[in-house]
Motif scaffolding. Sequence first.
Motif, PDB file in Angstrom:
ATOM      1  N   GLU B  58      -2.716 -19.842   0.549  1.00 55.50           N
ATOM      2  CA  GLU B  58      -3.125 -19.660  -1.391  1.00 55.50           C
ATOM      3  C   GLU B  58      -4.487 -20.046  -1.136  1.00 55.50           C
ATOM      4  O   GLU B  58      -4.888 -20.969  -1.072  1.00 55.50           O
ATOM      5  CB  GLU B  58      -2.369 -20.728  -1.782  1.00 55.50           C
ATOM      6  N   ALA B  59      -5.521 -19.829  -2.016  1.00 58.04           N
ATOM      7  CA  ALA B  59      -5.317 -18.440  -2.770  1.00 58.04           C
ATOM      8  C   ALA B  59      -6.020 -17.677  -2.956  1.00 58.04           C
ATOM      9  O   ALA B  59      -5.213 -16.827  -2.813  1.00 58.04           O
ATOM     10  CB  ALA B  59      -5.413 -19.142  -4.532  1.00 58.04           C
ATOM     11  N   SER B  60      -6.848 -17.429  -2.708  1.00 53.48           N
ATOM     12  CA  SER B  60      -7.817 -16.244  -2.823  1.00 53.48           C
ATOM     13  C   SER B  60      -7.426 -14.919  -1.188  1.00 53.48           C
ATOM     14  O   SER B  60      -7.689 -13.900  -1.403  1.00 53.48           O
ATOM     15  CB  SER B  60      -9.405 -16.405  -2.270  1.00 53.48           C
ATOM     16  N   GLY B  61      -6.277 -15.568  -0.488  1.00 53.75           N
ATOM     17  CA  GLY B  61      -6.199 -14.856   0.773  1.00 53.75           C
ATOM     18  C   GLY B  61      -4.518 -13.980   0.275  1.00 53.75           C
ATOM     19  O   GLY B  61      -4.149 -13.302   0.697  1.00 53.75           O
ATOM     20  N   ILE B  62      -4.401 -14.325  -0.456  1.00 52.88           N
ATOM     21  CA  ILE B  62      -2.533 -14.139  -0.969  1.00 52.88           C
ATOM     22  C   ILE B  62      -3.056 -12.447  -1.128  1.00 52.88           C
ATOM     23  O   ILE B  62      -1.947 -11.065  -0.635  1.00 52.88           O
ATOM     24  CB  ILE B  62      -2.257 -14.684  -2.487  1.00 52.88           C
ATOM     25  N   ALA B  63      -4.353 -11.386  -2.157  1.00 56.09           N
ATOM     26  CA  ALA B  63      -3.874 -10.477  -2.198  1.00 56.09           C
ATOM     27  C   ALA B  63      -4.135  -9.457  -1.289  1.00 56.09           C
ATOM     28  O   ALA B  63      -3.175  -8.889  -1.338  1.00 56.09           O
ATOM     29  CB  ALA B  63      -5.733 -10.121  -3.160  1.00 56.09           C
ATOM     30  N   ILE B  64      -5.025  -9.781  -0.740  1.00 62.44           N
ATOM     31  CA  ILE B  64      -5.039  -9.066   1.229  1.00 62.44           C
ATOM     32  C   ILE B  64      -3.968  -8.992   1.772  1.00 62.44           C
ATOM     33  O   ILE B  64      -3.520  -8.565   2.291  1.00 62.44           O
ATOM     34  CB  ILE B  64      -6.560  -8.812   1.763  1.00 62.44           C
ATOM     35  N   ALA B  65      -3.303 -10.594   1.905  1.00 61.09           N
ATOM     36  CA  ALA B  65      -2.512 -10.331   2.611  1.00 61.09           C
ATOM     37  C   ALA B  65      -1.568  -9.704   2.030  1.00 61.09           C
ATOM     38  O   ALA B  65      -0.306  -8.619   2.906  1.00 61.09           O
ATOM     39  CB  ALA B  65      -1.838 -11.617   2.711  1.00 61.09           C
ATOM     40  N   ALA B  66      -1.163  -9.713   0.779  1.00 58.73           N
ATOM     41  CA  ALA B  66       0.031  -9.024  -0.029  1.00 58.73           C
ATOM     42  C   ALA B  66      -0.048  -7.188  -0.130  1.00 58.73           C
ATOM     43  O   ALA B  66       0.822  -6.619   0.552  1.00 58.73           O
ATOM     44  CB  ALA B  66       0.272  -9.168  -1.759  1.00 58.73           C
ATOM     45  N   MET B  67      -0.902  -6.806   0.034  1.00 61.24           N
ATOM     46  CA  MET B  67      -1.559  -5.507   0.293  1.00 61.24           C
ATOM     47  C   MET B  67      -1.416  -4.697   1.859  1.00 61.24           C
ATOM     48  O   MET B  67      -0.905  -3.766   2.158  1.00 61.24           O
ATOM     49  CB  MET B  67      -2.287  -4.835   0.021  1.00 61.24           C
ATOM     50  N   VAL B 123      -3.593 -13.194   8.028  1.00 64.05           N
ATOM     51  CA  VAL B 123      -5.237 -12.533   7.111  1.00 64.05           C
ATOM     52  C   VAL B 123      -5.274 -13.520   6.136  1.00 64.05           C
ATOM     53  O   VAL B 123      -5.000 -14.390   6.125  1.00 64.05           O
ATOM     54  CB  VAL B 123      -4.298 -11.407   6.892  1.00 64.05           C
ATOM     55  N   ASP B 124      -6.862 -13.277   6.248  1.00 61.14           N
ATOM     56  CA  ASP B 124      -7.413 -14.146   5.685  1.00 61.14           C
ATOM     57  C   ASP B 124      -8.854 -13.391   4.822  1.00 61.14           C
ATOM     58  O   ASP B 124      -9.737 -12.684   5.227  1.00 61.14           O
ATOM     59  CB  ASP B 124      -8.065 -15.604   5.142  1.00 61.14           C
ATOM     60  N   ASP B 125      -9.127 -13.283   3.363  1.00 63.07           N
ATOM     61  CA  ASP B 125     -10.415 -13.259   3.115  1.00 63.07           C
ATOM     62  C   ASP B 125     -11.512 -13.485   3.383  1.00 63.07           C
ATOM     63  O   ASP B 125     -12.242 -12.517   4.115  1.00 63.07           O
ATOM     64  CB  ASP B 125     -10.851 -13.179   1.377  1.00 63.07           C
ATOM     65  N   PHE B 126     -11.811 -15.079   4.122  1.00 62.75           N
ATOM     66  CA  PHE B 126     -13.148 -15.371   4.802  1.00 62.75           C
ATOM     67  C   PHE B 126     -12.593 -16.134   6.504  1.00 62.75           C
ATOM     68  O   PHE B 126     -11.660 -17.059   6.585  1.00 62.75           O
ATOM     69  CB  PHE B 126     -13.563 -16.696   3.951  1.00 62.75           C
ATOM     70  N   LEU B 127     -14.016 -16.108   7.144  1.00 61.11           N
ATOM     71  CA  LEU B 127     -14.033 -16.840   8.382  1.00 61.11           C
ATOM     72  C   LEU B 127     -14.859 -17.100   8.660  1.00 61.11           C
ATOM     73  O   LEU B 127     -16.058 -16.459   8.833  1.00 61.11           O
ATOM     74  CB  LEU B 127     -12.913 -15.899   9.375  1.00 61.11           C
ATOM     75  N   ALA B 128     -15.065 -18.644   8.247  1.00 55.52           N
ATOM     76  CA  ALA B 128     -16.196 -19.813   8.696  1.00 55.52           C
ATOM     77  C   ALA B 128     -16.063 -20.477   9.402  1.00 55.52           C
ATOM     78  O   ALA B 128     -16.564 -20.040  10.742  1.00 55.52           O
ATOM     79  CB  ALA B 128     -16.439 -20.323   7.143  1.00 55.52           C
ATOM     80  N   THR B 129     -15.882 -21.614   9.404  1.00 56.23           N
ATOM     81  CA  THR B 129     -15.671 -22.472  10.370  1.00 56.23           C
ATOM     82  C   THR B 129     -14.419 -22.080  11.086  1.00 56.23           C
ATOM     83  O   THR B 129     -14.156 -22.937  12.264  1.00 56.23           O
ATOM     84  CB  THR B 129     -16.017 -23.807   9.884  1.00 56.23           C
ATOM     85  N   GLY B 130     -13.694 -21.126  10.528  1.00 53.72           N
ATOM     86  CA  GLY B 130     -12.353 -21.553  12.041  1.00 53.72           C
ATOM     87  C   GLY B 130     -10.804 -22.319  10.615  1.00 53.72           C
ATOM     88  O   GLY B 130      -9.967 -22.365  12.128  1.00 53.72           O
ATOM     89  N   ALA B 150      -5.655 -12.626  14.688  1.00 53.30           N
ATOM     90  CA  ALA B 150      -5.941 -13.026  12.619  1.00 53.30           C
ATOM     91  C   ALA B 150      -6.727 -11.105  12.158  1.00 53.30           C
ATOM     92  O   ALA B 150      -7.323 -11.352  12.775  1.00 53.30           O
ATOM     93  CB  ALA B 150      -6.910 -14.150  12.808  1.00 53.30           C
ATOM     94  N   GLY B 151      -6.146 -11.228  10.933  1.00 52.81           N
ATOM     95  CA  GLY B 151      -6.963  -9.799  10.347  1.00 52.81           C
ATOM     96  C   GLY B 151      -8.280 -10.528   9.238  1.00 52.81           C
ATOM     97  O   GLY B 151      -7.199 -10.959   8.642  1.00 52.81           O
ATOM     98  N   ILE B 152      -9.381 -10.071   9.378  1.00 50.03           N
ATOM     99  CA  ILE B 152     -10.143 -11.097   8.389  1.00 50.03           C
ATOM    100  C   ILE B 152     -10.796  -9.892   7.479  1.00 50.03           C
ATOM    101  O   ILE B 152     -11.941  -9.276   8.346  1.00 50.03           O
ATOM    102  CB  ILE B 152     -11.089 -12.240   9.235  1.00 50.03           C
TER     103      ILE B 152
END
Lengths: 189, 189
Positions: B58-67, B123-130, B150-152
């Motif tokens: 949560e939270a911002s990964g939920i939308a792309i993960a739901a779809m 699944v997540d919206d962003f990958l930076a430091t991991g 992982a799908g980013i």
Amino acid sequence: MELLEKRILADGKVLPGGILKVDGFLNHQIDTGLLYEMALELHRLFGGEGVNKILTIEASGIAIAAMTGYVFSCPLVFAKKSKTSNISSSLYSAEVESFTHGNVNTVVVSREYLRPTDRVLIVDDFLATGAALVGLKALCDQAGATVVGAGIAIEKVFQGGGDALRAQGVRVESLAKIAEMSDDSLRFC
Amino acid sequence: MELLEKRILADGKVLPGGILKVDGFLNHQIDTGLLYEMALELHRLFGGEGVNKILTIEASGIAIAAMTGYVFSCPLVFAKKSKTSNISSSLYSAEVESFTHGNVNTVVVSREYLRPTDRVLIVDDFLATGAALVGLKALCDQAGATVVGAGIAIEKVFQGGGDALRAQGVRVESLAKIAEMSDDSLRFC
């Protein structure tokens, strides 16, 4: 919505203190096929209202709101729980008391993403005391946006939040309405 | 993914401190049509891997993960940020440092919703430091589940988290990979 009611009876758990646990299919693990069916039902209910934006609140409302936005072909905006009470002038903000967690959150939306021309459908997984809906409606009011209504997965009617909003003229449609819950059972309206 | 790269160039904002602001279409207001196209692309990449569960945070990964769950016809599970460090025995837990907020969260998943038989796409919206991916992978490892990959949406390659995970043998696929960002511009890999 019969599909949702059946799922609540099959997989929901009634816990002491008026808690309905639907972690297995709605707000921790989420059945994405059910999500799609719920979004279709919200479209059947509100599809003629010119909705151009879905508004929800993080975190557990995001999944159903995202799918609803997809079915309505419009964007989703989710209000964020603010880390600070020092609200920037670029944000709308409202106070929301959490029934589940027993605290108060300040929720914010960027002014860029709620406009006077918006026709907003508020979407959430649960409606109990109505605090989240009142907060989300306040954000829309600050923006001068039109609230077309609220589409809710599960309403706990006995907690009164939904009827209080209806009395104020908000169209609230809930896909499953729970009239009463006791220690190990529940009854739909 | 050209559609996403074009959108980042058109509507993303590069802020000081290595921040890419995509609030207008990915993680505050969300373009649900773009969400669906991204989910289709993840299915093209991972569709043959027998994925039966999508995991995000949560939270911002939920939308792309739901779809993504909808397109894969499988459930989504989102790890929750724990309000307490006192973790119940019914939960898996991991520590995740937030690059954006500069704090550490304990994230949890119910043991019921991650199983040894699961083949998980993170699944997540962003990958930076991991840090988020490492935490989500740790939850899967605790459960004995298989991490298919992982799908980013957006990887900031220059922060090294993605390549560190690839060096450990995790298949990481990012739909837009940013090689470098300066004060007012960015370059894709």
